[in-house]
Motif scaffolding. Structure first.
Motif, PDB file in Angstrom:
ATOM      1  N   UNK A 248       0.839  -1.193   0.000  1.00  0.00           N
ATOM      2  CA  UNK A 248       0.000   0.000   0.000  1.00  0.00           C
ATOM      3  C   UNK A 248       0.877   1.247   0.000  1.00  0.00           C
ATOM      4  N   UNK A 249       0.573   2.197  -0.888  1.00  0.00           N
ATOM      5  CA  UNK A 249       1.289   3.482  -0.915  1.00  0.00           C
ATOM      6  C   UNK A 249       0.266   4.609  -0.974  1.00  0.00           C
ATOM      7  N   UNK A 250       0.700   5.798  -0.597  1.00  0.00           N
ATOM      8  CA  UNK A 250      -0.189   6.962  -0.589  1.00  0.00           C
ATOM      9  C   UNK A 250       0.509   8.186  -1.158  1.00  0.00           C
ATOM     10  N   UNK A 251      -0.309   9.175  -1.487  1.00  0.00           N
ATOM     11  CA  UNK A 251       0.164  10.506  -1.908  1.00  0.00           C
ATOM     12  C   UNK A 251       1.026  10.481  -3.162  1.00  0.00           C
ATOM     13  N   UNK A 252       0.710   9.621  -4.109  1.00  0.00           N
ATOM     14  CA  UNK A 252       1.377   9.656  -5.405  1.00  0.00           C
ATOM     15  C   UNK A 252       0.804  10.818  -6.225  1.00  0.00           C
ATOM     16  N   UNK A 253       1.644  11.386  -7.089  1.00  0.00           N
ATOM     17  CA  UNK A 253       1.225  12.426  -8.020  1.00  0.00           C
ATOM     18  C   UNK A 253       1.380  11.883  -9.438  1.00  0.00           C
ATOM     19  N   UNK A 254       0.446  12.250 -10.315  1.00  0.00           N
ATOM     20  CA  UNK A 254       0.434  11.693 -11.665  1.00  0.00           C
ATOM     21  C   UNK A 254       0.331  12.811 -12.700  1.00  0.00           C
ATOM     22  N   UNK A 255       1.227  12.785 -13.687  1.00  0.00           N
ATOM     23  CA  UNK A 255       1.219  13.769 -14.763  1.00  0.00           C
ATOM     24  C   UNK A 255       0.192  13.379 -15.825  1.00  0.00           C
ATOM     25  N   UNK A 256      -0.253  14.347 -16.634  1.00  0.00           N
ATOM     26  CA  UNK A 256      -1.214  14.016 -17.700  1.00  0.00           C
ATOM     27  C   UNK A 256      -0.606  13.033 -18.708  1.00  0.00           C
ATOM     28  N   UNK A 257      -1.423  12.136 -19.219  1.00  0.00           N
ATOM     29  CA  UNK A 257      -1.002  11.193 -20.276  1.00  0.00           C
ATOM     30  C   UNK A 257       0.385  10.635 -20.002  1.00  0.00           C
ATOM     31  N   UNK A 258       0.516   9.925 -18.904  1.00  0.00           N
ATOM     32  CA  UNK A 258       1.826   9.378 -18.535  1.00  0.00           C
ATOM     33  C   UNK A 258       1.661   8.023 -17.873  1.00  0.00           C
ATOM     34  N   UNK A 259       2.728   7.256 -17.884  1.00  0.00           N
ATOM     35  CA  UNK A 259       2.708   5.945 -17.236  1.00  0.00           C
ATOM     36  C   UNK A 259       3.890   5.836 -16.283  1.00  0.00           C
ATOM     37  N   UNK A 260       3.772   4.916 -15.333  1.00  0.00           N
ATOM     38  CA  UNK A 260       4.870   4.677 -14.398  1.00  0.00           C
ATOM     39  C   UNK A 260       4.824   3.233 -13.939  1.00  0.00           C
ATOM     40  N   UNK A 261       5.966   2.754 -13.460  1.00  0.00           N
ATOM     41  CA  UNK A 261       6.091   1.369 -13.010  1.00  0.00           C
ATOM     42  C   UNK A 261       5.938   1.283 -11.497  1.00  0.00           C
ATOM     43  N   UNK A 262       4.970   0.496 -11.057  1.00  0.00           N
ATOM     44  CA  UNK A 262       4.711   0.312  -9.636  1.00  0.00           C
ATOM     45  C   UNK A 262       5.269  -1.040  -9.206  1.00  0.00           C
ATOM     46  N   UNK A 263       6.228  -1.004  -8.273  1.00  0.00           N
ATOM     47  CA  UNK A 263       6.845  -2.232  -7.787  1.00  0.00           C
ATOM     48  C   UNK A 263       5.919  -2.891  -6.775  1.00  0.00           C
ATOM     49  N   UNK A 264       5.188  -3.903  -7.232  1.00  0.00           N
ATOM     50  CA  UNK A 264       4.207  -4.566  -6.369  1.00  0.00           C
ATOM     51  C   UNK A 264       4.847  -5.606  -5.470  1.00  0.00           C
ATOM     52  N   UNK A 265       5.980  -6.148  -5.896  1.00  0.00           N
ATOM     53  CA  UNK A 265       6.673  -7.165  -5.102  1.00  0.00           C
ATOM     54  C   UNK A 265       8.140  -7.146  -5.462  1.00  0.00           C
ATOM     55  N   UNK A 266       9.024  -6.995  -4.458  1.00  0.00           N
ATOM     56  CA  UNK A 266      10.455  -7.008  -4.748  1.00  0.00           C
ATOM     57  C   UNK A 266      11.035  -8.383  -4.437  1.00  0.00           C
ATOM     58  N   UNK A 267      12.344  -8.511  -4.607  1.00  0.00           N
ATOM     59  CA  UNK A 267      12.999  -9.812  -4.489  1.00  0.00           C
ATOM     60  C   UNK A 267      12.996 -10.360  -3.059  1.00  0.00           C
ATOM     61  N   UNK A 268      12.576  -9.544  -2.075  1.00  0.00           N
ATOM     62  CA  UNK A 268      12.512 -10.049  -0.699  1.00  0.00           C
ATOM     63  C   UNK A 268      11.292 -10.939  -0.489  1.00  0.00           C
ATOM     64  N   UNK A 269      10.330 -10.848  -1.418  1.00  0.00           N
ATOM     65  CA  UNK A 269       9.139 -11.695  -1.353  1.00  0.00           C
ATOM     66  C   UNK A 269       9.389 -12.978  -2.127  1.00  0.00           C
ATOM     67  N   UNK A 270       9.183 -14.111  -1.502  1.00  0.00           N
ATOM     68  CA  UNK A 270       9.609 -15.384  -2.084  1.00  0.00           C
ATOM     69  C   UNK A 270       8.479 -16.070  -2.864  1.00  0.00           C
ATOM     70  N   UNK A 271       8.239 -15.551  -4.058  1.00  0.00           N
ATOM     71  CA  UNK A 271       7.248 -16.147  -4.939  1.00  0.00           C
ATOM     72  C   UNK A 271       7.926 -17.139  -5.874  1.00  0.00           C
ATOM     73  N   UNK A 272       7.375 -18.319  -5.956  1.00  0.00           N
ATOM     74  CA  UNK A 272       7.932 -19.335  -6.839  1.00  0.00           C
ATOM     75  C   UNK A 272       7.261 -19.303  -8.197  1.00  0.00           C
ATOM     76  N   UNK A 273       7.659 -20.218  -9.063  1.00  0.00           N
ATOM     77  CA  UNK A 273       7.068 -20.306 -10.388  1.00  0.00           C
ATOM     78  C   UNK A 273       5.590 -20.646 -10.284  1.00  0.00           C
ATOM     79  N   UNK A 274       4.787 -20.077 -11.180  1.00  0.00           N
ATOM     80  CA  UNK A 274       3.358 -20.364 -11.169  1.00  0.00           C
ATOM     81  C   UNK A 274       2.552 -19.236 -11.779  1.00  0.00           C
ATOM     82  N   UNK A 275       1.235 -19.387 -11.748  1.00  0.00           N
ATOM     83  CA  UNK A 275       0.325 -18.385 -12.279  1.00  0.00           C
ATOM     84  C   UNK A 275      -0.282 -17.593 -11.119  1.00  0.00           C
ATOM     85  N   UNK A 276      -0.285 -16.271 -11.293  1.00  0.00           N
ATOM     86  CA  UNK A 276      -0.720 -15.383 -10.217  1.00  0.00           C
ATOM     87  C   UNK A 276      -1.700 -14.333 -10.748  1.00  0.00           C
TER      88      UNK A 276
END
Length: 348
Positions: A248-276
């Motif tokens: 969960x994050x808060x207070x993001x600002x967004x420019x018009x007609x723009x995209x950004x990458x949101x890191x939903x899970x970093x390498x500290x989270x131990x997800x194995x191979x599979x469908x999610x």
């Protein structure tokens, strides 16, 4: 000897602090921006298209088929030296950490944008140089040529001013320090007194990097700038309800007609191979979006079973081995108990 060692440590710490100070590139957005070390200030010179005289940046209500001057006043605070400056114009983008960069010079035009700020400026004015005499000020003008066709919503960018004189790389004594000072004034354009505020966020795709890192590419497909965006994301196994990763994050600002990458899970989270599945709830004021997308983590991208930890910090492989041993032991106990019961039955 101890005193000498302490002095050496103090000197080393001071050197590191100085390096950090020199390496920072300050991008400040404010009226009459000042920086004693930079020895210059910049401030907007407002035209009649300016909505508010005390905004501290360019907030312009423009009309089609007009030319609007954007003037920046540069004041050289050094009373002994003439200083050269570089002036560039860039477009607004959204950084991955949820802030707006008003002077991005390298990004490609967003596919959903009808116009961007640099479309209104001649190539000769996109990049200029000016020398301001010691202790004096000078104005630099960038002319915005508003097209005949009306544009919806908001267009955003900025004017970037960088000091060139005495901006150099120092490699003496094995230390690489850069004396670099720059400042930015945002430029916001609308053609309506009250620009449309209808925004739309989309989840373009989910990318997975080795580790794994799960990255959701979020896209503002409307010419609307907004802030106070909260993102609540959950990752589950496909067709399951148990949350594996929650962010969960808060207070993001967004420019018009723009995209950004949101890191939903970093390498500290131990997800194995599979469908999610990633399930995201976004909210900015009364605006709400619910975005869902399936994705796959390959065996190469996921955390190997041998490296995944389970309960009490013990690896998953060890837990599997322990479980197998427990099953074997229980099985042997059951067999022995039954044999004893059979012997007792025969003896009777």
């Amino acid at each position: 000897m101890i005193k000498l060692k302490t002095n050496s440590i103090v000197k080393l710490c001071l050197s590191i602090v100085l390096c950090i100070c020199f390496l920072q590139l300050p991008h400040v957005n404010a009226d009459n921006i000042s920086n004693n070390a930079a020895e210059f200030t910049i401030s907007p010179v407002y035209s009649h298209e300016q909505k508010e005289d005390d905004a501290g940046y360019f907030d312009l209500n423009v009309k089609k088929s007009t030319t609007v001057p954007v003037k920046v006043k540069i004041s050289n605070l050094n009373k002994n030296q003439d200083i050269e400056y570089l002036i560039k114009v860039g477009n607004a983008t959204t950084n991955d950490n949820g802030t707006i960069n008003y002077t991005n010079f390298k990004n490609k035009k967003d596919t959903t944008a009808k116009y961007q700020l640099t479309d209104f400026i001649s190539k000769t004015e996109l990049k200029q140089k000016v020398t301001v005499k010691a202790g004096s000020s000078s104005e630099v003008t960038v002319n915005l040529k508003v097209p005949k066709q009306k544009f919806p919503g908001t267009i955003a960018g900025g004017v970037y001013v960088e000091r060139l004189t005495n901006s150099y790389t120092n490699e003496k004594n094995g230390m690489n320090t850069r004396n670099h000072f720059s400042m930015t004034l945002p430029v916001i354009l609308t053609e309506q007194a009250k620009a449309k505020r209808i925004a739309k966020m989309e989840l373009d795709k989910v990318m997975v990097k080795n580790g794994p890192e799960v990255i959701a590419k979020l896209h503002n497909v409307k010419p609307v700038m907004f802030g106070k965006l909260s993102i609540d994301s959950k990752i589950t196994k496909k067709n399951h309800v148990k949350t594996l990763i929650h962010k969960n994050v808060n207070n993001y600002q967004v420019a018009p007609n723009s995209s950004f990458n949101f890191l939903a899970s970093d390498s500290s989270n131990q997800l194995g191979a599979g469908k999610y599945t990633i399930d995201m709830h976004l909210q900015s004021g009364k605006r709400k979006w619910h975005l869902v997308k399936d994705f796959t983590i390959t065996a190469k991208q996921g955390v190997p079973l041998t490296k995944r930890t389970g309960w009490l910090g013990i690896s998953m492989v060890m837990w599997i081995v322990i479980l197998i041993l427990v099953i074997i032991i229980v099985g042997l106990v059951v067999v022995i108990v039954r044999q004893k019961q059979n012997l007792k039955t025969k003896n009777k």
